[in-house]
Write a protein that holds these residues in place. Structure first.
Motif: not given
Ligand code: AMP
Length: 402
Positions: A255-260, A275-282, A299-310
């Motif tokens: 889970l990666v936290f990004l500011r913007r 080639g990474h399985d990745v999604e994002r929420i902001h 569910d393991g559909k993607h391994r990485i989730l990018l999210a802004t803090n809020v």
């Protein structure tokens, strides 16, 4: 479906739920969703809640606090009609998770709920309200919209919960909370949960609660002991390369936290290209997209989730092996809060922070707060940053870490 029931829950006590005063039928419903024994916060809060006392609970997401406040309320709602309970949450995700827990336990006992959150149409929420739910779970802004349009009555509220109160205040909800508190019956039971206890929270408790009992379960070391901390100090131009390098080197869920938002969008594209399985929420993503992104990670559909803090606040993702701070968070509390997303219960987890020299003050503060220095680490292909200092005598160039 209640997605909160996970195999690896928070540490539990030896008690049974009936020892705490809950009825057999409720204990049986809990058994069905895999809750065999109460957690520490549940053991402390449930008996007080059943007695009707006000409670201030200082605990992180992950401690089992949802059930701690929901269970005594559900037990009391089994008799009676009308909207008698209100749970205020800082974010849509927390509201949805809380509602699904309430439904998982309450539905088979005939309890109805409604979830009032922003970012989705009002129509279905109005239909839910017409069915006179026993319990309303809401974010403050959307609840107030419904109240002003006379879609919801709050004059019978006998139990109020302010969940993650410190985050609701961070998100600027204080005016709405005060308005809501102003129209609720004075005679009621109030629970307030918060990870921290700043003066504003103390003031809220003093003004709007009646001699609350305090349950302080903040971890002594501030972060879970199973966490390995890593600090990647790099030049500002190298932060992105460092993130891509980490995604390659580390194989587990991340889970990666990004500011913007733009950084989340950028990183998503780059990681996909690699080639990474990745999604994002902001905040630029729709509610459906956010829910799908969280579900995909579970569910393991993607391994990485990018999210802004809020967007990421308080989300309950059961198994995260690696938290990455892309940039040092602005406050120590945020670091601790984010770190709480990993190493739940007896699990191990890693918190990696990619930072630059500009973050040195907050790095010192975090190190002081967690009582250890953040081990400096390097990633292949990215040169670590070290501070250059000139001594006055001899003008010798020294390389040192701050
Ligand atoms: P919370 O702090 O309420 O967000 O809960 C954190 C996680 O722990 C959620 O996934 C819950 O489903 C799980 N959990 C809470 N209480 C228990 C319990 N008594 N037994 C097993 N799992 C639990």
């Amino acid at each position: 479906m209640f997605t909160g029931a996970v195999h690896q829950g928070p540490p539990q006590t030896d008690h049974s739920f009936t020892d705490l005063g809950l009825s057999e039928p409720i204990a049986r419903s809990l058994d069905k969703i895999g809750f065999e024994h109460p957690t520490l916060i549940q053991a402390e809060v449930i008996p007080r809640g059943l007695e009707g006392a006000d409670v201030v609970g200082l605990a992180e997401t992950g401690s089992g606090k949802t059930a701690a406040f929901a269970l005594p309320i559900i037990e009391k709602l089994l008799d009676g009609k009308g909207t008698r309970s209100l749970v205020l949450c800082p974010t849509r995700e927390i509201a949805l998770q809380t509602r699904s827990f309430v439904d998982a336990v309450g539905q088979e006992h005939g309890l109805r709920s409604a979830c009032l959150i922003g970012g989705v149409k009002m129509g279905p929420q109005i239909s839910d309200l017409r069915r006179k739910p026993d319990i309303v779970v809401a974010t403050p802004g959307r609840l107030w919209d419904h109240y002003e349009r006379k879609n919801v009555r709050l004059d019978q509220i006998a139990h109020l919960v302010m969940d993650e109160a410190d985050h609701m205040l961070d998100l600027g909800f204080l005016p709405q909370i005060q308005r809501i508190l102003g129209v609720l019956p004075v005679e009621r039971q109030t629970f307030m949960f918060s990870a921290t206890m700043p003066t504003t929270i103390e003031n809220l408790a003093r003004r709007f609660m009646s001699s609350p009992g305090l349950v302080d379960l903040r971890p002594k070391s501030l972060t879970a002991s199973g966490i390995e901390h890593r600090l990647y100090l790099v030049r500002p131009d190298d932060t992105k390369a460092c993130l891509l390098g980490l995604a390659n080197e580390e194989k587990g869920s991340m889970l990666v936290f990004l500011r913007r938002k733009v950084d989340a969008d950028w990183a998503c594209r780059q990681l996909e290209l690699k080639g990474h399985d990745v999604e994002r929420i902001h905040s630029g993503r729709t509610q459906q997209q956010r829910v799908a992104a969280l579900k995909g990670l579970r569910d393991g559909k993607h391994r990485i989730l990018l999210a802004t803090n809020v967007a990421a606040r308080g989300i309950d993702i059961p198994i995260i092996e690696h938290i990455v701070n892309f940039g040092m968070p602005d406050a120590v509390e945020d670091y601790v809060h984010r770190a709480g997303r990993t190493a739940r219960g007896a699990m191990k987890g890693t918190v990696s922070t990619i930072a630059t020299w500009q973050d040195k003050e907050i790095i010192r503060m975090v190190e002081k707060a967690i009582g250890q220095s953040l081990p400096r680490c390097t990633i292949e292909g990215v040169e670590p940053w070290t501070e250059r200092k000139q001594t006055i005598r001899g003008r010798k160039r020294l390389r040192r870490r701050f």
